[in-house]
Design a protein around this motif. Structure first.
Motif: not given
Ligand code: IMO
Ligand code: MG
Length: 428
Positions: A1-25
């Motif tokens: 099984m291989s799944s990861i969760v990407i969540v914000g550790a603060q009040w949002g706007d942490e840059g989750k989108g960039k990280i998700t997009n980078g790992l999406a490849s």
């Protein structure tokens, strides 16, 4: 099984989108599990910033199936507009995009009711994004919601919509003294949205579960941040969904036992948009420098973000709530300009020092930060790609975050560009 969760550790706007997009490849699937178009995920697509609100941040990566899970609230009109905008930039949105039938819809009356409520709150307004998120989730819980799957049986949908919208008009006119909404116009808009969105509707929980079970790489993409969680955030200054990693199960239909590593994304400092307590906030001076250097303006509302030094008390709390296994620190380069960099390691509340994050917003508003100072590096880190490209002080800053939280830092981001990342360990 291989799944990861990407969540914000603060009040949002942490840059989750960039990280998700980078790992999406390296992924087969990206699944959004909560929130709605209150999210603003800025992703670098071929050197240009593109903001996603509802589309999962993997949508620009070929061969990745993007799913809006049942825990998300979808504004159908906003989504159609977003799809058109994204397509005009050459990004394909076709069979690579599914919306779960159980996701609820945000209707124009949700936005209207929210605007009226925020106005009537006056000085105690929450400062929401006014995207109708709270009212849409409230309707879901009070069983007055509209699952998006209903668009496929438009007759039944229209009947239910008209009945609900009539009740909302009563609330708008009688309670708030606002103008009623034109229900016929809403129905027409929804008919057009249905033509566009019904082809993307699907029953997704089995699909996602099977993908995880068969070893495909699945990313669960969170929106907002753990400190905005409806149960564990700084209530009432929170959003209306489970932004913590626990939101994956109800938001996708994938049980907790199948959820793998949790990656928490935190900025090298911290920001907040909207109202609510914020112990390390820097009202001017250094706060403005951070805002300018980090371009800290809301991706959804354009509001200037409140900025402050990294808050380890809040970060540790978020790590606990979301069970973060590793951290990704973003926007490290924004701190390039500072001679010294304070880190908040404890609070002082009513004269007593504590490392406990208060559960009550009232108590948190009395918390004063106790800082430890780290030497700055005053050098440009934006070209760093390997750990030995980073100045020793920058590495020391990251190591200190690891020591103080007990959680390893897997990568640091040093600019908006997709490749502006220093990776310390393999992630996906
Ligand atoms: P991303 O996904 C930052 C904040 C709002 C407000 C509170 C409630 O880009 O990190 P809401 O409209 O959700 O009812 O507003 O939550 N907020 C966010 N702040 N980033 C976001 O999303 C946010 N989504 C909501 O500013 O304080
Ligand atoms: Mg945002």
């Amino acid at each position: 099984m291989s799944s990861i969760v990407i969540v914000g550790a603060q009040w949002g706007d942490e840059g989750k989108g960039k990280i998700t997009n980078g790992l999406a490849s390296n992924a087969n699937m990206v699944v959004r599990f909560q929130g709605g178009s209150n999210a603003g995920h800025t992703v670098d697509v071929n050197g240009e910033p593109v903001v996603f609100h509802l589309l999962p941040s993997g949508i620009s990566v070929q061969g990745v199936l993007c799913v809006i899970g049942p825990g998300v609230v979808v504004d159908p009109l906003g989504l159609v507009e977003e799809i058109d905008g994204v397509r005009s930039r050459g990004i394909e949105v076709g069979e690579n995009f599914l919306i779960d039938v159980g996701a609820h819809m945000v209707m124009p009356y949700h936005r209207a009711v929210e605007a009226a409520e925020e106005e009537s709150r006056g000085g105690s307004a929450i400062g929401t994004t006014r995207k109708g998120i709270g009212p849409a989730y409230s309707d879901r819980y009070s069983r007055e919601g509209l699952p998006i799957g209903m668009l496929a049986s438009f007759g039944e949908f229209e009947e239910r919509l008209r009945a609900i919208a009539a009740r909302k008009n009563e609330i708008l006119t009688r309670l708030h003294g606002a103008e009623p909404l034109d229900i016929d116009a809403i129905v027409d808009d929804m008919r057009r949205a249905a033509d566009r969105l019904v082809p993307h509707l699907a029953d997704t929980p089995d699909l996602v579960r099977e993908a995880v079970a068969s070893g495909s790489n699945v990313i669960f993409e969170g929106a907002q941040g753990t400190l905005l969680d409806i149960s564990f955030g700084t209530y009432p200054y929170v959003t209306s969904s489970h932004t913590s990693a626990a939101g994956v199960a109800p938001g996708t239909g994938v049980p907790p036992s199948m959820v793998g590593e949790v990656l928490g994304v935190a900025k090298a400092y911290i920001t907040r948009v909207g109202a609510g307590p914020f112990p390390t906030e820097l009202p001017d001076g250094e706060g403005e420098t951070i805002r300018d250097r980090g371009q800290e303006y809301g991706a959804t509302t354009g509001r200037p973000r409140r900025c402050g030094w990294l808050d380890i008390v809040a970060l540790r709390y978020a790590i606990g709530v979301s069970g973060m296994d590793r951290l990704i620190i973003t926007k490290l380069d924004v701190l390039d300009a500072f001679e010294t960099i304070p880190i908040c390691v404890r609070y002082r509340i009513d004269g007593v020092e504590t490392d406990r994050f208060p559960r009550s917003a009232v108590e948190l508003s009395r918390a004063e930060p106790v800082y430890e100072e780290m030497p700055g590096w005053q050098a440009d880190t934006t070209a760093a790609r390997r750990h030995d490209d980073l100045p020793p002080e920058a590495m020391a800053y990251l190591r200190r975050i690891e020591e103080l939280t007990g959680v390893p830092v897997a990568a640091a981001s040093v600019g908006a560009a997709a490749h502006a990342v220093v990776q310390f360990a393999e992630i996906l």
